[in-house]
Design a protein around this motif. Structure first.
Motif, PDB file in Angstrom:
ATOM      1  N   ARG A  56     -12.053  -1.204 -39.823  1.00 49.73           N
ATOM      2  CA  ARG A  56     -10.719  -0.366 -39.195  1.00 49.73           C
ATOM      3  C   ARG A  56      -9.359  -0.900 -39.495  1.00 49.73           C
ATOM      4  O   ARG A  56      -9.232  -2.050 -39.841  1.00 49.73           O
ATOM      5  CB  ARG A  56     -10.732  -0.439 -37.692  1.00 49.73           C
ATOM      6  N   THR A  57      -8.370  -0.224 -39.680  1.00 47.33           N
ATOM      7  CA  THR A  57      -7.065  -0.698 -39.819  1.00 47.33           C
ATOM      8  C   THR A  57      -6.231  -0.319 -38.417  1.00 47.33           C
ATOM      9  O   THR A  57      -5.070  -0.813 -38.423  1.00 47.33           O
ATOM     10  CB  THR A  57      -6.291   0.107 -41.090  1.00 47.33           C
ATOM     11  N   HIS A  58      -6.717   0.517 -37.579  1.00 45.66           N
ATOM     12  CA  HIS A  58      -6.101   0.578 -36.371  1.00 45.66           C
ATOM     13  C   HIS A  58      -7.181   0.787 -35.201  1.00 45.66           C
ATOM     14  O   HIS A  58      -8.225   1.046 -35.428  1.00 45.66           O
ATOM     15  CB  HIS A  58      -5.638   2.126 -36.339  1.00 45.66           C
ATOM     16  N   GLU A  59      -6.716  -0.405 -34.263  1.00 45.16           N
ATOM     17  CA  GLU A  59      -7.752  -0.567 -33.060  1.00 45.16           C
ATOM     18  C   GLU A  59      -7.522   0.270 -32.015  1.00 45.16           C
ATOM     19  O   GLU A  59      -6.439   0.806 -31.740  1.00 45.16           O
ATOM     20  CB  GLU A  59      -7.047  -2.061 -32.453  1.00 45.16           C
ATOM     21  N   PRO A  60      -8.490   0.452 -31.303  1.00 37.94           N
ATOM     22  CA  PRO A  60      -8.546   1.434 -30.103  1.00 37.94           C
ATOM     23  C   PRO A  60      -7.495   1.466 -29.266  1.00 37.94           C
ATOM     24  O   PRO A  60      -7.135   2.359 -28.758  1.00 37.94           O
ATOM     25  CB  PRO A  60      -9.943   1.332 -29.525  1.00 37.94           C
ATOM     26  N   HIS A  61      -7.026   0.218 -28.805  1.00 41.45           N
ATOM     27  CA  HIS A  61      -5.949  -0.053 -28.009  1.00 41.45           C
ATOM     28  C   HIS A  61      -4.700   0.559 -28.395  1.00 41.45           C
ATOM     29  O   HIS A  61      -3.817   1.092 -27.422  1.00 41.45           O
ATOM     30  CB  HIS A  61      -5.862  -1.595 -27.376  1.00 41.45           C
ATOM     31  N   GLN A  62      -4.562   0.632 -29.573  1.00 40.04           N
ATOM     32  CA  GLN A  62      -3.160   1.321 -30.088  1.00 40.04           C
ATOM     33  C   GLN A  62      -3.194   2.833 -29.639  1.00 40.04           C
ATOM     34  O   GLN A  62      -2.173   3.418 -29.544  1.00 40.04           O
ATOM     35  CB  GLN A  62      -3.181   1.274 -31.764  1.00 40.04           C
ATOM     36  N   PHE A  63      -4.270   3.400 -29.979  1.00 41.26           N
ATOM     37  CA  PHE A  63      -4.298   4.930 -29.530  1.00 41.26           C
ATOM     38  C   PHE A  63      -4.073   5.141 -27.868  1.00 41.26           C
ATOM     39  O   PHE A  63      -3.321   5.843 -27.553  1.00 41.26           O
ATOM     40  CB  PHE A  63      -5.658   5.528 -29.964  1.00 41.26           C
TER      41      PHE A  63
END
Length: 82
Positions: A19-26
């Protein structure tokens, strides 16, 4: 051109994508949009593709971290009532 999807990085040894984007970012992106956020709103805030955002948002909904509602033909996202 650099790829902008959730699995940009591939481990040369294992061949696995990371992953390059973590769930908390969304989750934060949905919260910052206020009452409702479209998938495109979230993708723009996080800096990823629409497809990446949709996959992450659906996963978060399955985990109960965000909710969705249909607004016409579009799915919109919100934080669950606490």
């Amino acid at each position: 051109m650099e790829p902008t999807n959730r699995y940009d990085d591939r481990d040369d040894e294992t061949g696995q994508f990371t992953r390059t984007h973590e769930p908390h970012q969304f989750v934060k992106a949905v919260a910052r949009e206020g009452d409702i956020a479209t998938t495109s709103d979230v993708a723009d805030r996080v800096g990823c593709s629409h497809r990446t955002a949709l996959k992450a948002l659906n996963d978060l909904e399955d985990d109960g971290r965000i909710d969705s509602t249909m607004a016409g033909r579009a799915k919109v996202w919100s934080r669950p009532d606490e």
